[in-house]
Design a protein around this motif. Structure first.
Motif, PDB file in Angstrom:
ATOM      1  N   ASP A  38       0.833  -1.211   0.000  1.00 11.72           N
ATOM      2  CA  ASP A  38       0.000   0.000   0.000  1.00 11.72           C
ATOM      3  C   ASP A  38       0.866   1.259   0.000  1.00 11.72           C
ATOM      4  O   ASP A  38       0.541   2.243  -0.654  1.00 11.72           O
ATOM      5  N   LYS A  39       1.968   1.213   0.770  1.00  5.76           N
ATOM      6  CA  LYS A  39       2.888   2.352   0.799  1.00  5.76           C
ATOM      7  C   LYS A  39       4.314   1.836   0.950  1.00  5.76           C
ATOM      8  O   LYS A  39       4.626   1.122   1.891  1.00  5.76           O
ATOM      9  N   THR A  40       5.165   2.211   0.027  1.00  7.11           N
ATOM     10  CA  THR A  40       6.572   1.798   0.041  1.00  7.11           C
ATOM     11  C   THR A  40       7.480   3.017   0.058  1.00  7.11           C
ATOM     12  O   THR A  40       7.259   3.968  -0.697  1.00  7.11           O
ATOM     13  N   VAL A  41       8.494   2.975   0.902  1.00  6.59           N
ATOM     14  CA  VAL A  41       9.527   4.008   0.932  1.00  6.59           C
ATOM     15  C   VAL A  41      10.781   3.434   0.288  1.00  6.59           C
ATOM     16  O   VAL A  41      11.236   2.345   0.658  1.00  6.59           O
ATOM     17  N   ILE A  42      11.338   4.169  -0.681  1.00  9.23           N
ATOM     18  CA  ILE A  42      12.545   3.728  -1.377  1.00  9.23           C
ATOM     19  C   ILE A  42      13.674   4.691  -1.044  1.00  9.23           C
ATOM     20  O   ILE A  42      13.669   5.848  -1.473  1.00  9.23           O
ATOM     21  N   ILE A  65       7.148   6.723  -1.756  1.00  8.59           N
ATOM     22  CA  ILE A  65       7.984   7.820  -1.262  1.00  8.59           C
ATOM     23  C   ILE A  65       9.411   7.574  -1.765  1.00  8.59           C
ATOM     24  O   ILE A  65      10.022   6.546  -1.448  1.00  8.59           O
ATOM     25  N   LEU A  66       9.913   8.493  -2.576  1.00  5.65           N
ATOM     26  CA  LEU A  66      11.317   8.458  -2.980  1.00  5.65           C
ATOM     27  C   LEU A  66      12.094   9.296  -1.973  1.00  5.65           C
ATOM     28  O   LEU A  66      11.901  10.512  -1.876  1.00  5.65           O
ATOM     29  N   ILE A 104      12.327  -0.327   0.757  1.00  4.30           N
ATOM     30  CA  ILE A 104      13.328  -0.875  -0.159  1.00  4.30           C
ATOM     31  C   ILE A 104      14.547   0.021  -0.062  1.00  4.30           C
ATOM     32  O   ILE A 104      14.515   1.181  -0.455  1.00  4.30           O
ATOM     33  N   HIS A 105      15.612  -0.525   0.487  1.00  4.92           N
ATOM     34  CA  HIS A 105      16.806   0.258   0.823  1.00  4.92           C
ATOM     35  C   HIS A 105      17.840   0.138  -0.301  1.00  4.92           C
ATOM     36  O   HIS A 105      18.628  -0.800  -0.356  1.00  4.92           O
ATOM     37  N   THR A 106      17.830   1.126  -1.217  1.00  6.32           N
ATOM     38  CA  THR A 106      18.776   1.132  -2.333  1.00  6.32           C
ATOM     39  C   THR A 106      19.874   2.171  -2.148  1.00  6.32           C
ATOM     40  O   THR A 106      20.839   2.194  -2.920  1.00  6.32           O
ATOM     41  N   ALA A 107      19.734   3.047  -1.156  1.00 12.75           N
ATOM     42  CA  ALA A 107      20.703   4.129  -0.971  1.00 12.75           C
ATOM     43  C   ALA A 107      22.092   3.578  -0.665  1.00 12.75           C
ATOM     44  O   ALA A 107      22.250   2.697   0.176  1.00 12.75           O
TER      45      ALA A 107
END
Length: 433
Positions: A38-42, A65-66, A104-107
């Motif tokens: 429903d809500k993802t923070v990347i 959320i980017l 989702i931790h891409t940083a």
């Protein structure tokens, strides 16, 4: 980047994650993506992959959320919100994650360019930032965390032929020549070790890690532009290493597909099959780098190199250039033309199987061509002028720097001698047959 006070947390311990049995499932050529959050923070959402993933999730109906300290190069679509902040800032990330059910931790920091040699910033972002992400997930009771890792957690110059997650261990931390690779390994182990951690509001945190190799795609900003520039500068005048060396890459859309499937595989519906697991993700194909780059040489109007320089010469140059950077750092920051890590990535065979991702996640990569990415790139970046004067300057700079470093740091000779001894008797240049 400013430092932000963070809550005390227990130190993590390294571990060897368990491997669930791999059972092959029939592949489907018509996989359908569906809404998995429903809500993802990347985190790192302004980067090419993070942005592409965010746009795809938004099209599936997810509120996205980017979260990134930088701004994206592309327009923010409907259903996507950008929050410009540092991943090490606990308060801002905590606020951004309100109501999220997946992170989702891409940083990451330090992959290419001048970033590669800023070791303190690399460790602070990749390890410290991951610690903040984990703490936010616990405090916000976010049940799913996917970490975008790297094949470099297991690879650092050794030959790997069709390796898999069960047989290829983490490369020893103290043996890594790249701080980026070392910290990505530490961060991955932190994330996987957190699988099963109780959440503040009840429930459990489920985590997994995806390990891609180099990423390519029509708007990719790290690898393709740098490769094109270095080809035009003449830095690819020679082929490097064994012409039979092969590797994997991954198209951005296949990597997006893998992350969406991983998010689904961390749910009760899928029996949390991905919990605590790491997966190699690539296109399922292997190739020689220089053969793969054929379309780029042709598009730039540059003759494909036919002479081959031995690894010893290139490796020696990388060692010298890294030490030149260290010597000049108090005065000025200079981007190394090439690093040891990049030499390994270009010259060694390292191929990794994706059977586990196929079995656990239902991952089935589609076929894409690098040539189409080159065509797209050249439409926006036509070939530039000849870099003859720059080539001359770079050669002079390298020779002068080599003399200065050896005179100022005679102990460097002791470091270089083992390399020279290892490759004694190999001619400097040899033609391919």
């Amino acid at each position: 980047m400013e430092k932000t006070p963070q809550k005390d947390r227990k130190p993590f311990t390294f571990f060897k994650h368990e491997h669930k049995p791999v059972e092959q499932k029939p592949e489907s050529s018509k996989q359908k993506w569906k809404k998995v959050s429903d809500k993802t923070v990347i985190t790192g959402g302004a980067g090419y992959f993070g942005y592409t993933l965010g746009c795809t999730l938004a099209k599936l109906g997810t509120e996205v959320i980017l979260y990134d300290v930088n701004l994206p190069l592309w327009e923010i679509p409907n259903g996507v919100l950008l929050i410009q902040a540092d991943v090490r800032d606990f308060e801002k990330l905590y606020e951004a994650c309100e109501g999220a059910d997946c992170v989702i931790h891409t940083a990451a920091y330090g992959m290419t360019g001048i970033e590669q040699v800023r070791t303190k910033e690399i460790r602070s972002t990749n390890v410290g930032g991951t610690g903040v992400v984990l703490e936010v997930c616990k405090q916000r009771s976010i049940p799913r965390l996917i970490y975008t890792s790297s094949v470099n957690v297991v690879f650092a110059g050794q030959t790997i032929i069709d390796g898999d997650e069960a047989t290829v261990p983490y490369f020893p931390l103290d043996k890594h020549v790249s701080e980026y690779s070392r910290t990505k390994s530490i961060a991955e182990q932190m994330v996987l070790a957190a699988n099963g951690t109780p959440l503040a509001g009840g429930g459990v945190l489920y985590t997994c890690a995806l390990r891609p190799p180099g990423i390519y795609g029509p708007e990719e900003q790290r690898h393709l532009p740098r490769l094109a520039l270095n080809i035009q500068r003449g830095l690819f005048a020679f082929r490097i290493g064994d012409p039979k060396a092969v590797m994997n890459w991954v198209h951005v859309k296949n990597l997006v597909r893998a992350h969406i499937l991983a998010a689904e595989a961390l749910t009760e519906e899928k029996n949390y099959i991905a919990g605590g697991q790491a997966y190699f993700i690539n296109d399922g194909e292997k190739f020689n780098l220089f053969d793969w780059l054929d379309p780029l040489f042709e598009g730039l109007g540059v003759r494909k190199p036919w002479l081959r320089a031995p690894i010893c010469l290139v490796h020696l140059s990388a060692v010298v250039l890294e030490n030149v950077y260290k010597a000049l750092k108090p005065i000025v920051e200079v981007t190394p033309l090439i690093t040891r890590s990049e030499v390994y990535n270009m010259t060694c065979t390292y191929t990794l199987k994706i059977d586990k991702a196929r079995a656990h996640l239902g991952y089935s990569p589609k076929k894409y061509t690098f040539a189409s990415c080159v065509d797209h790139y050249l439409k926006k970046h036509p070939p530039q002028r000849n870099f003859f004067l720059l080539k001359c300057f770079l050669v002079m700079f390298f020779l002068i720097s080599l003399i200065v470093v050896i005179v100022k740091f005679p102990e460097l000779l002791k470091l270089l001698m083992p390399i020279l001894e290892e490759y004694r008797g190999i001619s400097l240049f040899s033609s391919e047959t």
